[in-house]
Design a protein around this motif. Structure first.
Motif, short mmCIF file in Angstrom:
data_model
loop_
_atom_site.label_atom_id
_atom_site.label_comp_id
_atom_site.label_asym_id
_atom_site.label_seq_id
_atom_site.Cartn_x
_atom_site.Cartn_y
_atom_site.Cartn_z
N UNK A 28 0.80 -1.23 0.00
CA UNK A 28 0.00 0.00 0.00
C UNK A 28 0.83 1.27 0.00
N UNK A 29 2.00 1.24 0.63
CA UNK A 29 2.81 2.47 0.65
C UNK A 29 3.23 2.88 -0.75
N UNK A 30 3.28 1.90 -1.67
CA UNK A 30 3.61 2.23 -3.05
C UNK A 30 2.54 3.09 -3.69
N UNK A 31 1.32 2.99 -3.19
CA UNK A 31 0.23 3.79 -3.74
C UNK A 31 0.50 5.28 -3.58
N UNK A 32 1.13 5.64 -2.47
CA UNK A 32 1.45 7.05 -2.23
C UNK A 32 2.37 7.56 -3.33
N UNK A 33 3.41 6.76 -3.61
CA UNK A 33 4.35 7.13 -4.66
C UNK A 33 3.65 7.23 -6.00
N UNK A 34 2.80 6.25 -6.29
CA UNK A 34 2.10 6.23 -7.57
C UNK A 34 1.18 7.44 -7.71
N UNK A 35 0.50 7.78 -6.62
CA UNK A 35 -0.39 8.94 -6.69
C UNK A 35 0.40 10.23 -6.89
N UNK A 36 1.55 10.32 -6.20
CA UNK A 36 2.38 11.51 -6.37
C UNK A 36 2.93 11.60 -7.80
N UNK A 37 3.36 10.45 -8.32
CA UNK A 37 3.86 10.43 -9.69
C UNK A 37 2.77 10.82 -10.67
N UNK A 39 0.26 12.73 -10.07
CA UNK A 39 0.00 14.15 -9.93
C UNK A 39 1.04 14.97 -10.68
N UNK A 40 2.31 14.51 -10.62
CA UNK A 40 3.38 15.21 -11.34
C UNK A 40 3.12 15.16 -12.83
N UNK A 41 2.76 13.98 -13.34
CA UNK A 41 2.49 13.84 -14.77
C UNK A 41 1.27 14.66 -15.19
N UNK A 42 0.25 14.66 -14.32
CA UNK A 42 -0.98 15.39 -14.64
C UNK A 42 -0.75 16.89 -14.69
N UNK A 43 0.05 17.40 -13.75
CA UNK A 43 0.22 18.85 -13.62
C UNK A 43 1.47 19.38 -14.32
N UNK A 44 2.21 18.52 -15.00
CA UNK A 44 3.44 18.95 -15.67
C UNK A 44 3.14 20.04 -16.71
N UNK A 45 4.03 21.02 -16.81
CA UNK A 45 3.90 22.04 -17.85
C UNK A 45 4.15 21.48 -19.25
N UNK A 46 4.88 20.36 -19.32
CA UNK A 46 5.07 19.67 -20.59
C UNK A 46 3.81 18.90 -20.92
#
Length: 318
Positions: A28-37, A39-46
């Motif tokens: 389950x702790x991997x879910x935190x990383x996946x969600x953060x990743x 979010x980064x991909x979703x909000x990237x300026x690229x």
């Protein structure tokens, strides 16, 4: 207490330059990383997109919305060919076909078209996506708007081109007499020294002809300096016309004095060319009421002939 893991399908992993799907046991702790990743991909300026092997857009982040003007809802109904300007449409099929055949496409600069019809310059990277069974399923792209950079580069290139053009003009001005458009005295002497040394080295024959307009001071006194300049221009044009071989060297030594250097095989050749020029000058019949010789402009010419074996060591000894 040992934490239980679980199986999650379709976990993405980049391996050897490709994005693949696999099954992996994680916690389950991997879910935190996946969600953060995510979010980064979703909000990237690229702009980050996922494209099927048929070209259908499967994923579209906020950077893509901002860059292209299409909302996620609009993009998911589109084929990514719609983002290609007409002249680049063939690239879409080529990219998918090339990757399907295993070709690795490096990052590159290209162009895309926005919802508003604006052509933009884009930097793009492409990652191939394969199934668990190694089948090609599509591509993931990362795209960046580099239009401002390209505009700056084009402006810089234009400025550099203008500078090169200006430098070339300066080079010409440094060697060409601005009135008569033949070599000026300084450049003529530099080139004459070069021709002299070459003739001496190879034993070639060299002729130096000095022309002087007769009673040119009286011409200026009679017709004015502006007419004198026009006279010099007409005469220099005639000189250029008669002595225009690649090996000929023409220059204005100053005032009404011109010089020509000729590489020749025999002296008769020099005499024939000189006579042709003087005959042409006489046929021009440029009026000169102040001359005691003839009622039109005449020139005096002196010729020095040298052979390489006889040349002095100093070219200025001429």
């Amino acid at each position: 207490m040992e934490q239980k893991g679980y199986i999650e399908k379709d976990f993405e992993r980049i391996e050897n330059g490709s994005l693949s799907f696999l099954k992996r046991t994680h916690y389950p702790k991997d879910d935190i990383f996946q969600r953060r990743l995510a979010a980064v991909l979703r909000d990237s300026n690229d702009a980050i997109t996922l494209i099927s092997r048929t070209g259908k857009i499967l994923a579209w982040n906020r950077g893509a919305e901002k860059m292209y003007g299409y909302s996620e809802a609009e993009a998911l109904y589109m084929n990514f060919q719609k983002l290609f300007p007409k002249r680049c449409r063939h690239d879409a099929a080529r990219i998918l076909r090339a990757i399907d055949f295993g070709e690795i496409i490096e990052s590159y600069d290209t162009q895309r078209i926005t919802k508003q019809g604006k052509i933009i310059d884009v930097w793009m990277t492409i990652t191939a996506i394969y199934s668990d069974f190694g089948e090609f399923e599509g591509i993931a792209t990362t795209e960046r708007d580099i239009t401002d950079r390209k505009v700056a580069e084009r402006k810089l290139k234009a400025t550099e081109a203008k500078l090169r053009e200006s430098n070339e003009r300066l080079k010409v001005l440094a060697r060409v007499d601005d009135l008569t458009h033949v070599n000026n005295r300084r450049y003529f002497i530099e080139q004459f020294k070069r021709d002299f040394l070459r003739a001496k080295r190879h034993g070639h024959s060299l002729a130096v002809i000095i022309f002087d307009i007769d009673y040119f001071k009286q011409y200026n006194d009679t017709y004015g300096h502006q007419s004198g300049d026009i006279c010099l221009q007409r005469i220099s044009a005639a000189v250029r016309n008669h002595f225009k071989r690649a090996s000929d060297l023409v220059g204005r030594l100053g005032g009404e004095e011109f010089a020509v250097v000729i590489n020749y095989q025999n002296r008769e050749e020099v005499e024939v060319r000189l006579k042709a020029f003087l005959d042409d000058l006489n046929s021009m019949e440029i009026p000169h009421a102040g001359s005691p010789l003839l009622p039109y402009v005449t020139m005096s010419a002196g010729v020095a002939n040298y052979h390489g074996d006889d040349l002095e060591s100093d070219p200025m000894a001429f």
